[in-house]
Design an enzyme around this catalytic site. Structure first.
Site, PDB file in Angstrom:
ATOM      1  N   SER A 107     -38.497   4.265  22.875  1.00 23.60           N
ATOM      2  CA  SER A 107     -39.592   5.057  23.276  1.00 23.60           C
ATOM      3  C   SER A 107     -39.285   6.416  22.624  1.00 23.60           C
ATOM      4  O   SER A 107     -38.425   6.823  22.868  1.00 23.60           O
ATOM      5  CB  SER A 107     -40.063   5.081  24.663  1.00 23.60           C
ATOM      6  OG  SER A 107     -41.114   5.822  25.085  1.00 23.60           O
TER       7      SER A 107
ATOM      8  N   TYR B  83     -37.754   6.371  33.340  1.00 22.48           N
ATOM      9  CA  TYR B  83     -37.984   5.629  32.065  1.00 22.48           C
ATOM     10  C   TYR B  83     -37.325   6.267  30.930  1.00 22.48           C
ATOM     11  O   TYR B  83     -36.754   5.491  30.163  1.00 22.48           O
ATOM     12  CB  TYR B  83     -39.498   5.380  32.164  1.00 22.48           C
ATOM     13  CG  TYR B  83     -39.856   4.910  30.715  1.00 22.48           C
ATOM     14  CD1 TYR B  83     -39.884   3.562  30.573  1.00 22.48           C
ATOM     15  CD2 TYR B  83     -40.782   5.488  29.826  1.00 22.48           C
ATOM     16  CE1 TYR B  83     -40.282   2.762  29.440  1.00 22.48           C
ATOM     17  CE2 TYR B  83     -40.955   4.852  28.638  1.00 22.48           C
ATOM     18  CZ  TYR B  83     -40.984   3.492  28.467  1.00 22.48           C
ATOM     19  OH  TYR B  83     -41.527   2.978  27.453  1.00 22.48           O
TER      20      TYR B  83
END
Length: 285
Positions: free
Chosen positions: A171, A184
């Site tokens: 990501s 995250y």
């Protein structure tokens, strides 16, 4: 502050007993469409119940691959598998034996895995100081630990065959570190380092590693975290766009794929001008 899934839905089970009950075993394999041909190339796709995982599965199916689809939602997996020869392997990768049992079921079903697309993941939005300890563990378990364990289970068969490819879904959060998505971001950054280290380790084995870094994608991720995507300068990517990039990276044996390609810029700026990078991040990140 809510748990969210980056590529596909992940709803934490209510208790450990339920978590154990979802682990896959060969007897629970379900096949859709005509009998599968085991001479075809085999791709195991996790997080295939929705989002990027489902789109990736459909893209591989278009080229005639034999698919093994994994996720926690059997009904959605069946929808992804509809019209293909895909085999559905429901699994909870966050369970202690989840990765091992999934790998065993996959190899029992087809005898080999040519490509592993590790697309399962989840996120959490909110200030880190308010993040429950249990949610820290859940994000790290699924996004990092479970992925590493699944790769560890699948890798020996690839090395023995002298061919294969591991595709890890990163990501942009792991590249720049997004505010209020600290854990995250940490998990995805760890996955990036793992991909690079593993790639070097596998040199000469015939097994490759592809790390895919997408920007914000139009999945249920943003809805489930309780606030819509607020990026005004760039639009959301479609899951199909990311799936196409994954497909091309596998086809061309590429080590990395950034979607869109300009996402390589933040990392370069960070290396060359860290002060400027942080000023830009403070303003736009």
């Amino acid at each position: 502050m809510t748990l969210t899934g980056s590529g596909s839905a992940y709803d934490p089970p209510a208790d450990p007993a339920r978590r154990r009950s979802t682990a896959p075993v060969p007897a629970r394999v379900h096949q859709y469409g005509p009998p599968r041909r085991l001479d075809r190339r085999v791709a195991l796709v996790t997080g295939a119940s929705s989002g990027i995982g489902a789109a990736t599965a459909r893209r591989f199916a278009m080229d005639g691959w034999q698919l093994l689809l994994s996720g926690r939602d059997r009904r959605r997996l069946e929808q992804t598998a509809s019209g293909t020869t895909a085999v559905v392997l429901p699994a909870d990768l966050a369970a202690p034996d989840g990765p091992r049992l999934l790998a065993q079921s996959a190899l029992h079903t087809t005898g080999r895995i040519d490509v592993l697309v590790a697309g399962a993941g989840m996120g959490w939005a909110g200030p880190f100081s308010a993040m429950p300890h249990t949610d820290i563990d859940r994000v790290l378990t699924l996004d990092l630990n479970a992925t590493l364990h699944l790769v560890r289970e699948v890798l020996p068969s690839m090395i023995a065959a002298g061919r294969g490819r591991v595709v890890l879904l990163g990501s942009v959060a792991g590249c720049v570190g997004l505010r209020e998505e600290a854990v995250y971001s940490a998990a995805k950054a760890g996955l990036a380092a793992f991909a690079e280290a593993l790639r070097q380790e596998l040199r000469g084995t015939g097994v490759g590693v592809t790390f895919v870094v997408p920007g914000a994608v139009d999945t249920a991720f943003h809805t489930r975290r309780g606030r819509p995507y607020d990026g005004t300068r760039t639009g959301l990517l479609s899951p199909g766009c990311v799936a196409g990039a994954i497909w091309e990276a596998v086809r061309q044996n590429r080590d990395e794929a950034y979607v869109p390609t300009w996402l390589t810029v933040p990392g370069r700026v960070r290396g060359l001008a860290p002060g400027l990078y942080r000023r830009l991040l403070n303003r736009f990140g």
